[in-house]
Design an enzyme around this catalytic site. Structure first.
Site, PDB file in Angstrom:
ATOM      1  N   GLU A  35     -14.120   0.612  34.963  1.00 10.64           N
ATOM      2  CA  GLU A  35     -13.419   1.828  35.384  1.00 10.64           C
ATOM      3  C   GLU A  35     -14.348   3.019  35.193  1.00 10.64           C
ATOM      4  O   GLU A  35     -14.759   3.331  34.066  1.00 10.64           O
ATOM      5  CB  GLU A  35     -12.144   2.056  34.549  1.00 10.64           C
ATOM      6  CG  GLU A  35     -11.378   3.297  35.026  1.00 10.64           C
ATOM      7  CD  GLU A  35     -10.193   3.674  34.136  1.00 10.64           C
ATOM      8  OE1 GLU A  35     -10.253   3.440  32.916  1.00 10.64           O
ATOM      9  OE2 GLU A  35      -9.216   4.228  34.676  1.00 10.64           O
ATOM     10  N   ARG A  37     -14.752   6.596  34.752  1.00 12.58           N
ATOM     11  CA  ARG A  37     -13.916   7.739  34.397  1.00 12.58           C
ATOM     12  C   ARG A  37     -14.701   9.014  34.721  1.00 12.58           C
ATOM     13  O   ARG A  37     -15.409   9.561  33.873  1.00 12.58           O
ATOM     14  CB  ARG A  37     -13.540   7.682  32.906  1.00 12.58           C
ATOM     15  CG  ARG A  37     -12.465   6.656  32.591  1.00 12.58           C
ATOM     16  CD  ARG A  37     -11.104   7.058  33.136  1.00 12.58           C
ATOM     17  NE  ARG A  37     -10.649   8.329  32.608  1.00 12.58           N
ATOM     18  CZ  ARG A  37      -9.743   8.468  31.648  1.00 12.58           C
ATOM     19  NH1 ARG A  37      -9.171   7.408  31.137  1.00 12.58           N
ATOM     20  NH2 ARG A  37      -9.378   9.663  31.229  1.00 12.58           N
ATOM     21  N   SER A 250      -6.512  -7.835   9.037  1.00 11.83           N
ATOM     22  CA  SER A 250      -6.291  -9.272   8.813  1.00 11.83           C
ATOM     23  C   SER A 250      -7.346 -10.142   9.494  1.00 11.83           C
ATOM     24  O   SER A 250      -7.736  -9.896  10.632  1.00 11.83           O
ATOM     25  CB  SER A 250      -4.917  -9.674   9.339  1.00 11.83           C
ATOM     26  OG  SER A 250      -4.772 -11.071   9.245  1.00 11.83           O
ATOM     27  N   LYS A 299       7.364 -10.450   3.222  1.00  9.28           N
ATOM     28  CA  LYS A 299       7.556 -11.837   2.764  1.00  9.28           C
ATOM     29  C   LYS A 299       8.985 -12.104   2.266  1.00  9.28           C
ATOM     30  O   LYS A 299       9.494 -13.203   2.448  1.00  9.28           O
ATOM     31  CB  LYS A 299       6.539 -12.170   1.666  1.00  9.28           C
ATOM     32  CG  LYS A 299       5.110 -12.281   2.200  1.00  9.28           C
ATOM     33  CD  LYS A 299       4.140 -12.721   1.130  1.00  9.28           C
ATOM     34  CE  LYS A 299       2.733 -12.766   1.681  1.00  9.28           C
ATOM     35  NZ  LYS A 299       1.745 -13.209   0.723  1.00  9.28           N
ATOM     36  N   ASP A 337       0.919 -19.915   0.322  1.00 15.98           N
ATOM     37  CA  ASP A 337       0.126 -19.217  -0.702  1.00 15.98           C
ATOM     38  C   ASP A 337       0.062 -20.086  -1.959  1.00 15.98           C
ATOM     39  O   ASP A 337      -0.976 -20.201  -2.599  1.00 15.98           O
ATOM     40  CB  ASP A 337       0.777 -17.879  -1.078  1.00 15.98           C
ATOM     41  CG  ASP A 337       0.523 -16.799  -0.039  1.00 15.98           C
ATOM     42  OD1 ASP A 337      -0.430 -16.964   0.750  1.00 15.98           O
ATOM     43  OD2 ASP A 337       1.274 -15.815  -0.007  1.00 15.98           O
ATOM     44  N   ALA A 374       2.292 -12.920  -5.107  1.00 17.03           N
ATOM     45  CA  ALA A 374       1.270 -13.929  -5.410  1.00 17.03           C
ATOM     46  C   ALA A 374       1.462 -14.475  -6.824  1.00 17.03           C
ATOM     47  O   ALA A 374       1.273 -15.674  -7.067  1.00 17.03           O
ATOM     48  CB  ALA A 374      -0.122 -13.318  -5.254  1.00 17.03           C
ATOM     49  N   ARG A 398       9.105  -7.355 -15.869  1.00 14.63           N
ATOM     50  CA  ARG A 398       8.929  -8.297 -14.741  1.00 14.63           C
ATOM     51  C   ARG A 398       8.253  -9.578 -15.205  1.00 14.63           C
ATOM     52  O   ARG A 398       8.528 -10.659 -14.694  1.00 14.63           O
ATOM     53  CB  ARG A 398       8.094  -7.649 -13.621  1.00 14.63           C
ATOM     54  CG  ARG A 398       8.845  -6.588 -12.850  1.00 14.63           C
ATOM     55  CD  ARG A 398       8.001  -6.081 -11.684  1.00 14.63           C
ATOM     56  NE  ARG A 398       8.083  -6.950 -10.525  1.00 14.63           N
ATOM     57  CZ  ARG A 398       7.238  -6.875  -9.485  1.00 14.63           C
ATOM     58  NH1 ARG A 398       6.259  -5.984  -9.494  1.00 14.63           N
ATOM     59  NH2 ARG A 398       7.370  -7.680  -8.453  1.00 14.63           N
ATOM     60  N   MET A 435      -9.619  -4.914  -6.334  1.00 15.42           N
ATOM     61  CA  MET A 435      -9.709  -5.059  -4.864  1.00 15.42           C
ATOM     62  C   MET A 435     -10.425  -3.848  -4.265  1.00 15.42           C
ATOM     63  O   MET A 435     -10.342  -2.742  -4.810  1.00 15.42           O
ATOM     64  CB  MET A 435      -8.289  -5.159  -4.304  1.00 15.42           C
ATOM     65  CG  MET A 435      -8.209  -5.501  -2.848  1.00 15.42           C
ATOM     66  SD  MET A 435      -6.538  -6.015  -2.400  1.00 15.42           S
ATOM     67  CE  MET A 435      -5.778  -4.449  -2.097  1.00 15.42           C
TER      68      MET A 435
HETATM   69  P1  NAP Z   1       2.643  -7.354  -5.125  1.00 14.64           P
HETATM   70  O1  NAP Z   1       3.819  -8.220  -4.870  1.00 14.64           O
HETATM   71  O2  NAP Z   1       2.695  -5.926  -4.763  1.00 14.64           O
HETATM   72  O3  NAP Z   1       2.309  -7.452  -6.702  1.00 14.64           O
HETATM   73  C1  NAP Z   1       1.287  -6.687  -7.274  1.00 14.64           C
HETATM   74  C2  NAP Z   1       1.152  -7.034  -8.763  1.00 14.64           C
HETATM   75  O4  NAP Z   1       0.007  -6.341  -9.229  1.00 14.64           O
HETATM   76  C3  NAP Z   1       2.336  -6.605  -9.618  1.00 14.64           C
HETATM   77  O5  NAP Z   1       2.515  -7.535 -10.642  1.00 14.64           O
HETATM   78  C4  NAP Z   1       1.850  -5.251 -10.178  1.00 14.64           C
HETATM   79  O6  NAP Z   1       2.379  -4.942 -11.452  1.00 14.64           O
HETATM   80  C5  NAP Z   1       0.374  -5.525 -10.338  1.00 14.64           C
HETATM   81  N1  NAP Z   1      -0.426  -4.315 -10.303  1.00 14.64           N
HETATM   82  C6  NAP Z   1      -0.617  -3.498  -9.232  1.00 14.64           C
HETATM   83  N2  NAP Z   1      -1.428  -2.492  -9.566  1.00 14.64           N
HETATM   84  C7  NAP Z   1      -1.751  -2.663 -10.892  1.00 14.64           C
HETATM   85  C8  NAP Z   1      -2.555  -1.948 -11.804  1.00 14.64           C
HETATM   86  N3  NAP Z   1      -3.196  -0.831 -11.421  1.00 14.64           N
HETATM   87  N4  NAP Z   1      -2.677  -2.416 -13.061  1.00 14.64           N
HETATM   88  C9  NAP Z   1      -2.043  -3.537 -13.432  1.00 14.64           C
HETATM   89  N5  NAP Z   1      -1.256  -4.272 -12.619  1.00 14.64           N
HETATM   90  C10 NAP Z   1      -1.112  -3.825 -11.351  1.00 14.64           C
HETATM   91  O7  NAP Z   1       1.331  -7.924  -4.394  1.00 14.64           O
HETATM   92  P2  NAP Z   1       0.981  -9.449  -4.000  1.00 14.64           P
HETATM   93  O8  NAP Z   1       1.490  -9.758  -2.649  1.00 14.64           O
HETATM   94  O9  NAP Z   1       1.392 -10.346  -5.107  1.00 14.64           O
HETATM   95  O10 NAP Z   1      -0.600  -9.391  -3.881  1.00 14.64           O
HETATM   96  C11 NAP Z   1      -1.399  -9.215  -5.028  1.00 14.64           C
HETATM   97  C12 NAP Z   1      -2.850  -9.524  -4.723  1.00 14.64           C
HETATM   98  O11 NAP Z   1      -2.985 -10.880  -4.261  1.00 14.64           O
HETATM   99  C13 NAP Z   1      -3.441  -8.654  -3.615  1.00 14.64           C
HETATM  100  O12 NAP Z   1      -4.749  -8.300  -3.985  1.00 14.64           O
HETATM  101  C14 NAP Z   1      -3.464  -9.586  -2.413  1.00 14.64           C
HETATM  102  O13 NAP Z   1      -4.507  -9.258  -1.506  1.00 14.64           O
HETATM  103  C15 NAP Z   1      -3.739 -10.918  -3.079  1.00 14.64           C
HETATM  104  N6  NAP Z   1      -3.313 -12.057  -2.226  1.00 14.64           N
HETATM  105  C16 NAP Z   1      -4.280 -12.909  -1.819  1.00 14.64           C
HETATM  106  C17 NAP Z   1      -3.957 -13.998  -1.022  1.00 14.64           C
HETATM  107  C18 NAP Z   1      -5.046 -14.938  -0.588  1.00 14.64           C
HETATM  108  O14 NAP Z   1      -4.836 -15.724   0.336  1.00 14.64           O
HETATM  109  N7  NAP Z   1      -6.193 -14.905  -1.247  1.00 14.64           N
HETATM  110  C19 NAP Z   1      -2.622 -14.213  -0.626  1.00 14.64           C
HETATM  111  C20 NAP Z   1      -1.638 -13.324  -1.099  1.00 14.64           C
HETATM  112  C21 NAP Z   1      -1.995 -12.236  -1.899  1.00 14.64           C
HETATM  113  P3  NAP Z   1       3.798  -4.193 -11.615  1.00 14.64           P
HETATM  114  O15 NAP Z   1       4.835  -5.277 -11.620  1.00 14.64           O
HETATM  115  O16 NAP Z   1       3.679  -3.512 -12.933  1.00 14.64           O
HETATM  116  O17 NAP Z   1       3.931  -3.250 -10.477  1.00 14.64           O
END
Ligand code: NAP
Length: 514
Positions: A35, A37, A250, A299, A337, A374, A398, A435
C-alpha cells in the site's frame, strides 16, 4: 471466498526512495500487495513520484492518499488528491482507496475517464468503536451503492467481543458480489487481522516491522506469516489462544503455533486480550473456538466457567487450560501448571539422584514461597506426590490457609531464613520477586539456600533469576521457570490436539525466542 486473504504491507516511508526500499523488503518478506501511502511522503510531485513508485513494481499496489479527517496525514484539498489517485489508476495501480465520505464525488470526478483494471476500494474508518451488526450492514450497503469494487470497513475494538460483529458481517458478505475487508483496530481487535481468511476477508494489513504500523494493532508481516501461519488459515481452521490481560508478552503463540504447524494440525493460536472472561466465552461459543490457555487474571474465572474439571483443579482453584469437548461442547478445565512444574522438579531429582520415577518427592520437605495461583499449584502437586509441604508467604494468613488445605505447615518469610530441620529439602519460589525488571531482588538470602538439595523458580523472565544463580553458586541443583513453562505448554498441546507434544521443537522454539 473464505480461505484466501491477501497480505498487504503499508509503505510509510517519508521519501520515494524509502518507499521503494520498503517495497523491496515487503516483496522479499512474502507480502502480496504494497500500500503506497502517498500522504506519508514529506514532499510529493505526482507525475514524477508515482511513475517512480509504479514503474517496475515487484508487487501489486494499493494507492491511498489518506486525508487527516480520516486518520491520515494529507491536509490539502480533495481536488489535488483526486487528480493524484486518477493518475495512479492511469499508471496501472491495481487498487486505489477512497474514503466513503467523498466516494460519490470521486466517482463523479472519474466518470468517463475511469481506467479499467484498477479496483476501487471504498473505505470507512471508525477510530472510536465498532457499531452494531445492523449499522455495519447499513455501512456495507452504502459502500456498495456508491460503486465500490471492494468494501473496506475499519472500526475500533473497545472489547474483544466487538470483533465478533465484524466477523458476522464479513461472513454475510461472502455470498455477495463485492468482496469485503473488515478490520477491527487496536490490541483487542488483533484477531480480526489474523482470522480474515477464516471469515472471508479479502485482505489484511501487516506492518513491515514493529514501529512501521499504519494503524493501531497491526501485526508485523513476519508474525502474520510465520507465527500465525495466515496462508494456511481456512474456513475450517480451529482457533486456540492465550486469554489474559496483558498477553502481548506471551510466548504461547510462537510455541503453540510452531508446534501445530509441525504436526499439520489445522489450527491457529492467538494472543487474546480479554477483559471479561465470561462474556468472551459466551461470544465466541462456536466449536471453532476450540481451546484456550488461560493466564492472569482469568485462571479463577476459567474454573468458574468450566463444566467439568480435573479433580485436583478444584483444590488448586485455578484453570490454565480450557477446551470445548467436541462431542457435546462442554468446557473442560485442566491445570498444566502443576503437572509441568512438578514433573520438571521430579525429572531433575531423578537425573541427579538416580531415584526411581515417582518416588523422588515422597516424604521430602517441600517449601513453597508464595500462596497465589502458582503457589497453590506447586503445593497441591507436591502433596499429591507425598511430600511434606511447608508454605511461606508475605501475607502469613494466606500461607496458613493454603497449608491447612494441603495438610502442611505455614511459616513466616522471616522464619524461613533459619529453617533447616533436615537435609535434602526442596525450595520452590512462586512469587514474582526477582522477575524482570526487578532482577536484583530475591525472595530468600543466599545463606539460607544452603539448606536445600534443589531450588526451583517459577519465574521465566529472566531464565536465571538471582535466586537460581545464587543457588547454583552454592552447588545446589536448580530448575528454571522456563522448564516449567515448556512442560505446561506441552501438556496443553496434548490436551488441545490429542497428539504427543513435539518436545524437542517446542524447547528449541522457546529457547530461540527467549
Ligand atoms: P499471584 O497469584 O498474583 O501470586 C503472587 C504471590 O507472590 C503471592 O503469594 C504474593 O504474596 C507474592 N508476592 C508478590 N509480590 C511479593 C513481594 N514483593 N514480596 C513477597 N511476596 C510477594 O501470581 P501467580 O500467578 O502465582 O504467579 C507468580 C509467579 O509465577 C509469576 O512470576 C509468574 O510469572 C510465575 N508463573 C510461571 C509459570 C511458568 O510456566 N513458569 C506459570 C505460572 C506462573 P501475597 O499473598 O502477600 O500477596
Amino acid at each position: 471466498m473464505a480461505g484466501v486473504s491477501l497480505v498487504c504491507v503499508p509503505l510509510v516511508g517519508k521519501s520515494v526512495e524509502q518507499m521503494l526500499s520498503e517495497m523491496a523488503t515487503a516483496t522479499a518478506g512474502g507480502a502480496d500487495v504494497a500500500e503506497i501511502r502517498l500522504d506519508h511522503l514529506a514532499s510529493f510531485e505526482p507525475r514524477r513520484d508515482l511513475d517512480l513508485l509504479l514503474r517496475n513494481r515487484p508487487l501489486p499496489v494499493l494507492v491511498t492518499y489518506r486525508p487527516n479527517w480520516e486518520g491520515g496525514e494529507y491536509e490539502g484539498d480533495d481536488g489535488w488528491r483526486f487528480e493524484a489517485l486518477l493518475l495512479a489508476m492511469e499508471l496501472g495501480a491495481e487498487y486505489v482507496d477512497i474514503e466513503l465520505k467523498v466516494a460519490q464525488e470521486f466517482v463523479d470526478f472519474l466518470s468517463g475517464k475511469r481506467p479499467d483494471g484498477t479496483k476501487l476500494i471504498v473505505s470507512s474508518h471508525n477510530y472510536q468503536s465498532t457499531p452494531s451488526i445492523e449499522d455495519l450492514s447499513i455501512l456495507v450497503a452504502r459502500i456498495q451503492a456508491v460503486g465500490a469494487d471492494i468494501v473496506k470497513i475499519a472500526t475500533t475494538a473497545v472489547d474483544i467481543t466487538d470483533v465478533a460483529r465484524m466477523f458476522k458481517v464479513m461472513v454475510h458478505c461472502q455470498g455477495q458480489q463485492v468482496p469485503m475487508i473488515g478490520l477491527v483496530m487496536g490490541d483487542r481487535g488483533l484477531m480480526s487481522r489474523i482470522l480474515c481468511p477464516k471469515f472471508g476477508g479479502y485482505l489484511t494489513f501487516a506492518a513491515l516491522s514493529t514501529g512501521k504500523e499504519s494503524a493501531p494493532g497491526q501485526p508485523s508481516l513476519s508474525d502474520l506469516l510465520d507465527i500465525y501461519n495466515i496462508k494456511q488459515i481456512k474456513a475450517d481452521t480451529k482457533v486456540y489462544g492465550v486469554v489474559g490481560k496483558p498477553v502481548a508478552h506471551s510466548k504461547g503463540p510462537i510455541i503453540h503455533g510452531t508446534a501445530f504447524r509441525s504436526v499439520g494440525y489445522n489450527a491457529v493460536y492467538l494472543p487474546l486480550l480479554v477483559d471479561d472472561f465470561e462474556s468472551f466465552l459466551s461470544t465466541y461459543s462456536s466449536p471453532d473456538f476450540a481451546g484456550f490457555s488461560v493466564t492472569m487474571p482469568h485462571k479463577e474465572a476459567a474454573l468458574a466457567c468450566s463444566d467439568e474439571v480435573d479433580p485436583i483443579v478444584k483444590y488448586i482453584g485455578a484453570v490454565n487450560t480450557l477446551i470445548k469437548r467436541p462431542s457435546d461442547g462442554k468446557l473442560i478445565g485442566y491445570n498444566t501448571d502443576y503437572t509441568g512444574s512438578i514433573s520438571a522438579i521430579e525429572t531433575t531429582l531423578q537425573v541427579f539422584s538416580g531415584k526411581v520415577p515417582g518416588a523422588s518427592l515422597a516424604d521430602r520437605i517441600f517449601v513453597v514461597i508464595g500462596a497465589g495461583g502458582a503457589g497453590k499449584a506447586l503445593a497441591y502437586g507436591a502433596r499429591e506426590k507425598g511430600a511434606r509441604v511447608v508454605i511461606a508467604n508475605r501475607t502469613y494468613e494466606r500461607a496458613r490457609e493454603l497449608a491447612n488445605f494441603v495438610g502442611g505447615q505455614a511459616i513466616s518469610l522471616a522464619d524461613l531464613e533459619n529453617f533447616h530441620p533436615e537435609e535434602g529439602m526442596i525450595l520452590a519460589n512462586t512469587t514474582s520477586v526477582g522477575m524482570y525488571p526487578n532482577i536484583h531482588d530475591t525472595p530468600l538470602s543466599k545463606q539460607a539456600l544452603k539448606s536445600y538439595a534443589l531450588v526451583f523458580d517459577a519465574i521465566y523472565n529472566p531464565t536465571l533469576t538471582r535466586l537460581l544463580r545464587e543457588a547454583e553458586e552454592l552447588g545446589v541443583t536448580i530448575v528454571t521457570g522456563v522448564e516449567m513453562f515448556v512442560r505446561q505448554a506441552m501438556g496443553q498441546f496434548e490436551i488441545f490436539t490429542g497428539l504427543p507434544a513435539p518436545e524437542k521443537l517446542m524447547r528449541e522454539t522457546l529457547l530461540n525466542f527467549h
